[in-house]
Design a protein around this motif. Structure first.
Motif, short mmCIF file in Angstrom:
data_model
loop_
_atom_site.label_atom_id
_atom_site.label_comp_id
_atom_site.label_asym_id
_atom_site.label_seq_id
_atom_site.Cartn_x
_atom_site.Cartn_y
_atom_site.Cartn_z
N MET A 181 0.84 -1.19 0.00
CA MET A 181 0.00 0.00 0.00
C MET A 181 0.88 1.25 0.00
O MET A 181 1.98 1.24 0.52
N ASN A 182 0.37 2.34 -0.55
CA ASN A 182 1.12 3.58 -0.60
C ASN A 182 1.27 4.17 0.79
O ASN A 182 0.36 4.14 1.60
N SER A 183 2.44 4.73 1.06
CA SER A 183 2.69 5.24 2.41
C SER A 183 2.60 6.75 2.49
O SER A 183 2.96 7.34 3.51
N ALA A 184 2.16 7.41 1.41
CA ALA A 184 2.03 8.86 1.44
C ALA A 184 1.03 9.27 2.52
O ALA A 184 0.16 8.51 2.91
N GLY A 224 -1.91 5.00 7.53
CA GLY A 224 -1.63 4.08 8.62
C GLY A 224 -2.77 3.16 9.02
O GLY A 224 -2.66 2.44 10.01
N SER A 225 -3.87 3.18 8.23
CA SER A 225 -4.98 2.30 8.60
C SER A 225 -5.38 1.41 7.43
O SER A 225 -4.90 1.59 6.31
N THR A 226 -6.26 0.46 7.69
CA THR A 226 -6.71 -0.45 6.64
C THR A 226 -7.84 0.20 5.84
O THR A 226 -8.52 1.10 6.33
#
Length: 256
Positions: free
Chosen positions: A1-4, A26-28
């Protein structure tokens, strides 16, 4: 997943309005239905990145092959390229804007929109019933982007089959999502496998779609969210590059 750090939204039109797959930093991911695109935007932060499966930026006159993005992405899709259809003129999109209460009124409105489309295209071309079915959705986004230029750097057009192809190393999906209007389980499984390789939990993808949305709408919104992540991180590419602009200055490009 993208961490931006941006909130990422993937959206698609559905029977109940709009289906959105959202990921907060930071979440699903989560999935939700909204009755209008304005409601979807109102529920998201001002800096959220939204990728949507809907044409953005309308031509005043329609040429062979579409606005520009369509002709550029079709070669990427092989047997899936019929999923990208050309957009008629803005005049055709706005020829009939009432709510239709009868099937007769619907077909009459379709004929009228087709007449306007033929008068504003070369070669003259009418409107397919499938395209006419999403005109109101296209107008929703168009009206918002005309009224609110600030949204033009946050709401981006994409296309699920182009997105799947780009995430699959520029190789088109082998199987269709639907066959004769019905869900094709093998095609859905092929796409779920690709989405899970890009960070989705398979149990998230396997859940029933929310009421008012179909299973393919859900997967399309899910892949749109990954494109929002690519846009946020700077790894998405616009077709064409650089984007064009329509008569209102709205960018015309399909991002993936």
């Amino acid at each position: 997943m993208n961490s931006a750090g941006a909130v990422l939204i993937g959206a698609d039109g559905c029977r109940a309005g709009w289906i959105a797959v959202r990921r907060n930093p930071g979440s699903t991911p989560s999935v939700e239905i909204f009755p209008s695109f304005a409601a979807l935007l109102a529920a998201t932060p001002d800096d959220a990145i939204v990728a949507v499966d809907m044409p953005i930026g309308l031509p005043e006159f329609s040429s062979k092959g579409g606005r520009g993005p369509e002709a550029l992405v079709r070669p990427l899709l092989g047997a899936r390229q019929s999923s990208v259809f050309s957009i008629p003129s803005r005049a055709a999109l706005y020829a009939e804007i009432s709510d239709f209460t009868t099937i007769e009124a619907w077909y009459a409105a379709h004929r009228r929109a087709s007449e306007v489309a033929r008068a504003t295209s070369d070669p003259p071309r009418g409107v397919s019933i499938q395209a006419f079915g999403i005109f109101s959705k296209i107008r929703e986004i168009d009206a918002l982007l005309i009224a609110r230029p600030d949204l033009r750097g946050r709401v981006f057009e994409s296309h699920p089959e182009v997105a799947f192809s780009r995430l699959n190393g520029d190789r088109a999906m082998l199987l269709p999502k639907k066959i004769k209007g019905s869900i094709n389980p093998a095609g859905m499984a092929e796409r779920k496998a690709l989405l899970s390789r890009h960070g989705y939990a398979i149990d998230f993808l396997d859940q029933p779609p929310p009421r008012g949305a179909a299973a393919d709408d859900f997967l399309d919104a899910a892949v749109m969210m990954l494109i929002a992540g690519r846009i946020a991180s700077g790894s998405a590419r616009p077709f064409p590059n650089p984007p064009l602009a329509d008569g209102f200055g709205i960018p015309v490009a399909l991002w993936a």
